[in-house]
Design an enzyme around this catalytic site. Structure first.
Site, mmCIF file in Angstrom:
data_model
loop_
_atom_site.group_PDB
_atom_site.id
_atom_site.type_symbol
_atom_site.label_atom_id
_atom_site.label_comp_id
_atom_site.label_asym_id
_atom_site.label_seq_id
_atom_site.Cartn_x
_atom_site.Cartn_y
_atom_site.Cartn_z
ATOM 1 C CG ASP A 1 -7.642 -3.160 -3.030
ATOM 2 O OD1 ASP A 1 -8.091 -2.554 -2.353
ATOM 3 O OD2 ASP A 1 -6.188 -3.209 -3.183
ATOM 4 C CB SER B 1 -0.851 0.061 1.215
ATOM 5 O OG SER B 1 -2.118 0.911 1.112
ATOM 6 C CG HIS C 1 -5.520 -2.440 0.594
ATOM 7 N ND1 HIS C 1 -5.187 -2.193 -0.844
ATOM 8 C CD2 HIS C 1 -4.778 -1.740 1.270
ATOM 9 C CE1 HIS C 1 -4.358 -1.245 -0.786
ATOM 10 N NE2 HIS C 1 -3.904 -0.890 0.528
#
Length: 271
Positions: free
Chosen positions: A216, A94, A244
């Site tokens: 996602d 991320s 995610h």
């Protein structure tokens, strides 16, 4: 400054390359456990907690320093200098994928390759760019965080995790969010969701594997496709996964893709 204490750094394994695992918002290094054992027999592995997360030194948190991703990039560069041996591969989940890109820009030649898991250079839809959120959505999210962080965490963590067939993972992410000191989490969320790193990634020539979940809520497929288009030496791998955090909910698919991509560095004698 004792970096090992500041970032709760763990070093294990041995091999021809170093994999540095860098976690995302609301997480800590323990969430890499589904992947780490797969690599420690073949390479050096470095795990750490961002300042403010996990077992890091909360006393090292500085609101001014960490008011942008540059502060986190500075920390990552320092620990690479002290604990990694070349070639260095950054595995970033991320927002940490963008922190890794910043390190690469600041220190050309330091990073041999990137593995970006669920990356997004910008979460907000801008002109023709699809980030997945409208600006007003992000403002609403941040306002909710400010007013009720624990309530937001309990509601949103399972949604972010996805993995409908693995409810324990949603519970784990919820607990991780709730363990994070709220004021630090709020600032990191604002820094994360308001950042725009499109200029930092555009044209970055370092070999990069983009691991994107097929479904996602935080980083839609369009974002992975965008990154693949602007990173000239990138490989895009869509993982059949809802959520995610595919490194937790689909670790076998992630490790398989990483094995293939990283072979030149971690298995250099294999043709």
């Amino acid at each position: 400054m004792d970096l090992q204490h500041r970032n709760n750094i763990k070093v294990m394994g041995d091999g021809p390359a170093t994999l540095v695992f860098s976690h995302g918002f609301g997480c800590d290094q323990t969430m890499w456990r589904y992947l780490v054992d797969h690599f420690t027999g073949r390479c050096r592995v470095v795990l750490y907690d961002q300042v403010g997360a996990g077992q890091s030194d909360l006393g090292a948190y500085d609101k001014e320093k960490y008011n942008s991703l540059a502060g986190y990039a500075q920390d990552l560069g320092e620990l690479i200098d002290q604990f990694a041996t070349s070639p260095v591969i950054l595995v970033g989940h991320s927002v940490s994928a963008m922190i890794g890109a910043l390190v690469d820009r600041q220190r050309p030649g330091t990073i041999a390759a990137h593995v970006m898991i669920g990356p997004s250079p910008c979460y907000i839809d801008v002109d023709d760019y699809v980030g997945g959120f409208k600006l007003e959505d992000i403002h609403s999210l941040l306002d909710t965080l400010d007013s009720n962080y624990l309530g937001w965490s309990s509601t949103m963590a399972p949604v972010i995790m996805g993995a409908p067939g693995q409810p324990a993972l949603g519970e784990e992410l919820t607990n991780s969010f709730c363990r994070t000191e709220p004021e630090i989490a709020k600032q990191f969320a604002r820094v994360t969701f308001m950042s725009d790193n499109r200029e930092d990634v555009a044209g970055l020539t370092t070999p990069t594997l983009i691991l994107q979940s097929s479904d996602d809520i935080i980083a839609p497929v369009a974002v992975g496709e965008y990154l693949h288009g602007v990173l000239p030496n990138s490989t895009l791998c869509l993982v059949a996964n809802v959520g995610h955090c595919p490194h937790m909910s689909a670790p076998c698919a992630c490790s398989e893709a990483m094995d293939s991509f990283l072979s030149p560095w971690i298995d250099p004698h294999v043709d």
